[in-house]
Design a protein around this motif. Structure first.
Motif, PDB file in Angstrom:
ATOM      1  N   PHE C 377     -11.817   1.046   6.097  1.00  0.00           N
ATOM      2  CA  PHE C 377     -10.629   1.399   5.312  1.00  0.00           C
ATOM      3  C   PHE C 377     -10.327   2.887   5.471  1.00  0.00           C
ATOM      4  O   PHE C 377      -9.181   3.307   5.572  1.00  0.00           O
ATOM      5  CB  PHE C 377     -10.870   1.138   3.817  1.00  0.00           C
ATOM      6  CG  PHE C 377     -10.827  -0.300   3.407  1.00  0.00           C
ATOM      7  CD1 PHE C 377     -11.909  -1.148   3.626  1.00  0.00           C
ATOM      8  CD2 PHE C 377      -9.719  -0.815   2.765  1.00  0.00           C
ATOM      9  CE1 PHE C 377     -11.881  -2.466   3.238  1.00  0.00           C
ATOM     10  CE2 PHE C 377      -9.680  -2.148   2.357  1.00  0.00           C
ATOM     11  CZ  PHE C 377     -10.757  -2.975   2.595  1.00  0.00           C
ATOM     12  N   LEU C 378     -11.407   3.683   5.461  1.00  0.00           N
ATOM     13  CA  LEU C 378     -11.229   5.132   5.505  1.00  0.00           C
ATOM     14  C   LEU C 378     -10.889   5.611   6.907  1.00  0.00           C
ATOM     15  O   LEU C 378     -10.272   6.650   7.073  1.00  0.00           O
ATOM     16  CB  LEU C 378     -12.503   5.816   4.988  1.00  0.00           C
ATOM     17  CG  LEU C 378     -12.853   5.451   3.549  1.00  0.00           C
ATOM     18  CD1 LEU C 378     -14.231   5.955   3.169  1.00  0.00           C
ATOM     19  CD2 LEU C 378     -11.812   6.023   2.590  1.00  0.00           C
ATOM     20  N   ALA C 379     -11.301   4.832   7.923  1.00  0.00           N
ATOM     21  CA  ALA C 379     -10.948   5.209   9.294  1.00  0.00           C
ATOM     22  C   ALA C 379      -9.470   4.975   9.554  1.00  0.00           C
ATOM     23  O   ALA C 379      -8.875   5.610  10.431  1.00  0.00           O
ATOM     24  CB  ALA C 379     -11.784   4.401  10.285  1.00  0.00           C
ATOM     25  N   ALA C 380      -8.877   4.049   8.791  1.00  0.00           N
ATOM     26  CA  ALA C 380      -7.451   3.771   8.957  1.00  0.00           C
ATOM     27  C   ALA C 380      -6.672   4.873   8.252  1.00  0.00           C
ATOM     28  O   ALA C 380      -6.660   4.959   7.025  1.00  0.00           O
ATOM     29  CB  ALA C 380      -7.105   2.416   8.352  1.00  0.00           C
ATOM     30  N   THR C 381      -6.010   5.716   9.051  1.00  0.00           N
ATOM     31  CA  THR C 381      -5.342   6.892   8.509  1.00  0.00           C
ATOM     32  C   THR C 381      -4.416   6.563   7.342  1.00  0.00           C
ATOM     33  O   THR C 381      -4.442   7.241   6.307  1.00  0.00           O
ATOM     34  CB  THR C 381      -4.509   7.577   9.599  1.00  0.00           C
ATOM     35  OG1 THR C 381      -3.840   6.565  10.366  1.00  0.00           O
ATOM     36  CG2 THR C 381      -5.388   8.374  10.529  1.00  0.00           C
ATOM     37  N   ALA C 382      -3.606   5.531   7.494  1.00  0.00           N
ATOM     38  CA  ALA C 382      -2.612   5.245   6.450  1.00  0.00           C
ATOM     39  C   ALA C 382      -3.283   4.892   5.127  1.00  0.00           C
ATOM     40  O   ALA C 382      -2.766   5.194   4.057  1.00  0.00           O
ATOM     41  CB  ALA C 382      -1.699   4.111   6.893  1.00  0.00           C
ATOM     42  N   LEU C 383      -4.448   4.234   5.195  1.00  0.00           N
ATOM     43  CA  LEU C 383      -5.163   3.890   3.971  1.00  0.00           C
ATOM     44  C   LEU C 383      -5.934   5.082   3.445  1.00  0.00           C
ATOM     45  O   LEU C 383      -6.052   5.289   2.234  1.00  0.00           O
ATOM     46  CB  LEU C 383      -6.133   2.725   4.230  1.00  0.00           C
ATOM     47  CG  LEU C 383      -5.476   1.419   4.649  1.00  0.00           C
ATOM     48  CD1 LEU C 383      -6.544   0.359   4.909  1.00  0.00           C
ATOM     49  CD2 LEU C 383      -4.498   0.938   3.592  1.00  0.00           C
ATOM     50  N   ASP C 384      -6.450   5.893   4.361  1.00  0.00           N
ATOM     51  CA  ASP C 384      -7.237   7.041   3.940  1.00  0.00           C
ATOM     52  C   ASP C 384      -6.403   8.027   3.135  1.00  0.00           C
ATOM     53  O   ASP C 384      -6.912   8.698   2.242  1.00  0.00           O
ATOM     54  CB  ASP C 384      -7.843   7.741   5.165  1.00  0.00           C
ATOM     55  CG  ASP C 384      -8.808   8.823   4.765  1.00  0.00           C
ATOM     56  OD1 ASP C 384      -8.459  10.008   4.896  1.00  0.00           O
ATOM     57  OD2 ASP C 384      -9.895   8.479   4.281  1.00  0.00           O
TER      58      ASP C 384
END
Lengths: 210, 311, 555
Positions: C377-384
């Protein structure tokens, strides 16, 4: 002390271990210096004019002499290590002491250079003054200059002490027992020299006549 | 601490809704994997417990096709999510041209907000529904971070430069604002709220503040008072770059490079004029460091933005 | 092939039949020891002390967070508490934990050596660790430091009124302890393996600590220099990180995370190594995909150096940099996933006994999996953008470091306790503790995922009232977790003093360490073994197989 330490099966194994240990240690030293080189690159890129102006005030004469001094000292160290392998203890002593001496010459010249820079108000935390508008960039340049050359000088001092100890110990007992240690010491000396080979151009030569 | 402000489970911004779809997809995928792993571990542990008579003949130590599958499948899924997320993320950096600009100044421990017409607020931000809003932000001291959970947006606010974020609120209401970068003692109290209002109400609110010169007008006053006009007006005897239509224009610098005149460039030119000297001009501009505070700088920038090129 | 001298059994030396524990009872014999096993115990005592000190800070934090109001301590104290908790747990517990205790004890035994390559350097590393620890304790006594363990500028350099320089000196010093440990392990594994112990016959625990050592020696010096720059900036106001003087606060973040991201792999790789020793033993089965496991360890270490920017997605760094770091962060998850699948597959058609160590190891796999998946989740920029700097991140890293590393560390302590102290611990208590810890852990940290997704920021001593219920769950879990940790402290100590004497190989495990008496003598092996088999030579369908080496006397 030609027998290996208890946990090594042979002297050769111990030597290989010491050599690998020294290379790993040098890798850590490179990573330790790394952020300073990065900071320098960042400063060069962000304040190119400020850094250029600052670097024109480094003493290129002393810097160049010191480079020659250090490179020559490395030659003496290499010859000294070779002399040990050829079992010529007396020659090795002289060579290592010459190397240490040249290292000391480097430090003395560096000290004179620092003194001059202090008098010219180029030491960042001691009444630093630099012509506007580059005073901040210059402060950063000289912070890196003193930081990098200072760290280098500390490492060189350790190297000098190590060479002197070797020279003393070569005077008593069989030469061969010190071969491995002197090889490691030589490796260290060459590394310190290698760092200087990068420091010299970036601190003294870049943008000198820009 | 502002009580009564909510962080709803449903996003209240356009981009936020897109982010939520990605979030729920991730939740589904990772949840499925977690359950699958847990079930396998649980099942194997029970079925192959020591006392069971299960068939243990020919236990495999390598099964190539299985290993390739469980390497390639996550790789493909991850790449898919990466591409999707990057696409959404890049939208965070593309504010619509007609966005309403608001300036935010963060300081320990409050948010100072100023609308273009000069209306100011502290720890709150009023915005209209359905209209994109772009925040131009800087900090007066340490790094802060502007976080509105309901909009799924967050952006660090730095000293010495401007960062921005944008959103379009999709419904009216009050939504929590938090500082999300540790900034010292009262970091936890540096919160507030975003108040989203229907557009007509917002227009009324914006106009109803205490009578105050708009940002650009204030900037013009500073421009004359501290002496910028003395050099930068065409009638000046000093050879200084003209500033009309500067904002957003590429500028050629003396070291040969070219930069676009954005907020940070203008701010740096005022505070550290030697950092980037315009080609063809002598580096004689004095620095105004210490004479102008962040509010003044924001006003000056607003003034310069208002000075478009004549047709 | 290195020819061995005929006498590998220390000619002319009286071999110590006694355990290393009985080689001298004076304080001097411990404080001046060159025995890797004693040094491991010195470390174990120190890190246990720091674990409970950091845990005490955590207890006060969770007590404060029971209610939304900041009524237990004031804001400044709270900020100092979470800083202390982070600094102590990261540098004085997690990073040394498995390598300096289990690694120091086991690596020479596992490779068939008598000692590490540089025993005196090993002792020096413990003294340096202790010196760093003294600096941190002095910092606490002098009033603490309130910058967070991340020391972000310009708060740490220009604005904090706390003992920043003292604190960074302590961390600087303890960094050299890590570097020396790593250096020692690298040279030991390269140069002191017994004959026949090729790289691909090494236990995965050795691979894991080897890769960890590569990270230790390459990343830690960068931290040392970065913290030095913080100290210099604070003392002399040069301006490297101060934008008013032309510096850049983001420069600090890049330098800091360049170390601190690989640091998390320092913390988790050894734990993976422990799991890879325990699971095959209690499944009586060869680990699935041994070579891939070794390659995955190296892959994690290498790619782990390339992802640091994922801590900076909203920092103001360029969008393109963020996207690049995001891609690499997804890639680093692949080798971790492979390892989880391989551990699971090891259980297939095994003969599984759910012992204390096995419970810890399986708990590790499950909790590490959850922590790793939330990392995506945190690797996904938009979610981070939404999740960073919230409790979601706090939950993520605690799942890996506590649910992962601490559980693996405890599992390893239990698994090798008979070897280390020569006595057996009470197995039922171990199972109870493992389950208590598992339950307490999940109750503490799972709610924090929800809190973070809902929007609760981290490092807050007061919070908005809607977050209270989940915080109450979390604090309750913390109490249970605390009790869970006290249990092994109690019964492992008790076992050390009064447990039943342990045989050489109570678990029927493979590995050279199990060929020695429990506890081993000072020189580890009477005769250096010659290795003829790979590791994990277990057979689920029959009785326990002969171990992975045969101690053939040399011709």
């Amino acid at each position: 002390m030609s027998a290996p330490a208890e946990h090594f099966e042979s002297a050769e194994r111990q030597h290989q271990a010491a050599e690998l240990g020294m290379w790993v240690f040098l890798a850590t030293e490179l990573m330790f210096f790394g952020p300073l080189f990065l900071g320098y690159a960042y400063g060069r890129w962000s304040f190119s004019e400020g850094f250029a102006a600052a670097s024109r005030h480094t003493d290129v004469v002393i810097g160049t002499i010191n480079t020659a001094v250090l490179l020559t000292s490395s030659l003496f160290v290499a010859l000294g290590a070779r002399a040990v392998k050829l079992d010529r203890g007396a020659a090795a002593r002289v060579l290592l002491l010459c190397a240490a001496g040249l290292g000391a010459v480097f430090l003395v010249l560096k000290g004179l250079e620092y003194h001059d820079e202090w008098r010219e108000h180029l030491v960042p935390w001691l009444d630093f003054r630099f012509a506007r508008p580059h005073q901040h960039a210059a402060a950063m340049f000289y912070f890196l200059y003193f930081g990098m050359t200072g760290l280098h000088a500390v490492h060189l001092t350790i190297g000098i002490a190590v060479m002197v100890v070797f020279a003393v110990r070569l005077g008593s007992g069989p030469v061969a027992r010190l071969e491995n240690q002197i090889d490691m010491g030589a490796l260290y000396w060459h590394f310190v020299d290698g760092i200087w080979v990068f420091l010299y151009p970036i601190l003294y030569l870049v943008e000198r006549h820009g | 601490m502002s009580a009564g402000l909510e962080t709803p489970l449903q996003a209240a911004s356009t981009l936020g809704t897109t982010v939520d779809v990605l979030f729920l997809t991730m939740l589904g995928v990772t949840g499925a994997v977690a359950i699958a792993v847990a079930v396998c571990i649980g099942y194997f542990t029970i079925r192959y417990r020591r006392s069971s008579g299960a068939d243990r003949s020919n236990p495999p130590s390598r099964v190539r096709w299985v290993e390739v599958t469980w390497t390639a499948t996550p790789l493909i899924i991850f790449l898919g999510i990466f591409l999707w997320s990057s696409a959404v993320f890049s939208q965070f950096y593309r504010p619509p041209r007609d966005a309403l600009r608001v300036h935010v100044l963060a300081k320990q421990w409050m948010w100072k907000v100023e609308h273009d017409n000069g209306r100011r607020e502290i720890d709150t931000l009023h915005v209209p529904v359905g209209r994109p809003v772009e925040l131009i932000m800087t900090s007066q001291d340490v790094i802060h971070s502007f976080f509105v959970p309901a909009f799924r947006i967050k952006q660090d606010v730095l000293p010495g430069r401007y960062t921005s974020l944008w959103f379009t609120a999709t419904r009216s209401g009050h939504f929590s604002l938090f500082c999300a970068e540790y900034c010292g003692t009262s970091h936890a109290n540096m919160g507030g709220g975003i108040t989203v209002m229907p557009q007509a109400e917002f227009a009324k609110w914006l106009a109803s503040g205490p009578e105050q010169a708009g940002l650009a007008a204030r900037g013009f006053e500073i421009y004359r008072r501290v002496g910028c006009s003395g050099c930068h007006e065409p009638t000046s005897t000093v050879h200084a770059p003209g500033l009309t239509g500067l904002y957003g224009r590429p500028v050629h610098l003396s070291d040969g490079s070219t930069v676009v005149a954005d907020e940070t460039y203008i701010r740096d030119s005022i505070l550290q004029p030697q950092k980037q000297v315009v080609a063809g001009f002598a580096p004689v501009m004095p620095s105004f460091q210490g004479q102008l505070d962040e509010d003044d700088l924001i006003a000056l920038i607003a003034f310069l933005k208002s000075r478009a090129r004549p047709p | 092939m290195n020819a061995l001298p005929a006498e590998q059994s220390l000619p002319g030396k009286v071999l110590h039949e006694e355990s290393y524990l009985r080689e001298g009872f004076t304080l001097r014999s411990w404080l001046l020891t060159r025995d890797h096993k004693r040094i491991a115990l010195l470390y174990m005592i120190s890190i246990t002390g720091f674990f409970f000190l950091g845990g005490a800070a955590a207890s006060i934090i969770r007590l404060e967070l029971l209610t939304p109001a900041g009524d237990v301590v004031d804001a400044e104290t709270y900020n100092k508490l979470f800083t202390a908790h982070g600094v102590i747990m990261v540098w004085f517990f997690l990073i040394p934990s498995i390598p300096a205790t289990l690694g120091n004890f086991l690596i020479p035994l596992m490779i068939g050596a008598r000692e590490v390559a540089f025993p005196r350097l090993n002792l020096a590393s413990w003294y340096i660790y202790t010196l760093g620890g003294i600096f941190v304790v002095i910092t606490l006594i002098a009033g603490g430091v309130d910058t967070g363990w991340t020391f972000y500028t310009p708060f740490s350099t220009l604005f904090s009124n706390s003992n920043v320089v003292l604190a960074v000196m302590g961390v600087f010093i303890v960094g050299f302890s890590s570097i020396l440990t790593g250096l020692n392990f690298i040279v030991t594994v390269h140069r002191l393996r017994a004959p026949g112990m090729t790289w691909f016959r090494l236990p995965l625990f050795v691979w894991a600590n080897y890769a960890t050592s590569l990270i230790l020696v390459l990343a830690t010096p960068v931290l040392a220099m970065t913290l030095s720059l913080v100290a210099f900036e604070r003392l002399t106001h040069i301006g490297i990180f101060d934008p008013a003087l032309g510096g850049d606060p983001l420069l600090f973040q890049h330098l800091f995370w360049f170390y601190s991201h690989p640091a998390v792999y320092i913390m988790v790789l050894p734990a993976m190594g422990v799991a890879s020793e325990i699971i095959p033993c209690f499944a009586r089965k060869q680990v699935f995909g041994y070579r891939m496991m070794a390659y995955a360890i190296l892959g994690i270490a290498i790619i782990g150096f390339l992802v640091w920017g994922h801590h900076m997605f909203v920092s103001g760094q360029s969008m393109y940099a963020s996207i690049a770091f995001s891609l690499l962060s997804f890639l680093v998850a692949i080798p971790s996933a492979i390892k989880v699948f391989n551990w699971t597959a090891t259980l297939y058609k095994g003969s599984i006994s759910v012992s204390g160590p096995m419970l810890y190891a399986l708990g590790f796999v499950g909790l590490f999996t959850i922590g790793g998946l939330t990392g995506l989740f945190l690797a996904a920029t938009a979610l981070d953008v939404h999740l960073t700097d919230t409790y979601f991140v706090v939950a993520h890293f605690h799942y890996i470091m506590v649910g992962g590393t601490v559980m693996a560390y405890l599992g390893g302590l239990h698994f090798w306790w008979p070897k280390i102290v020569g006595r057996l611990y009470p197995e039922n208590l171990a199972r109870i503790a493992a389950v208590t810890i598992f339950i307490g852990f999940n109750l503490t940290f799972f709610p924090q995922y929800l809190l973070g997704a809902w929007g609760m920021p981290r490092r807050y001593h007061e919070y908005a009232p809607q977050f209270q219920l989940l915080n109450e769950f979390s604090s309750t879990g913390a109490a249970i977790l605390g009790i869970g940790y006290l249990l092994p402290l109690g019964y492992l100590t008790w076992a050390m003093l009064r447990g039943a004497r342990a045989p050489s190989n109570p678990w029927g495990a493979t590995g050279l360490e199990w060929e020695t008496p429990s506890p081993p003598p000072k020189e580890n092996f009477a005769v250096i073994p010659r290795v003829v088999r790979g590791p994990y030579d277990y057979h689920p369908s029959g009785a326990s197989a002969p171990s992975g080496a045969s101690a053939e006397p040399q011709a």
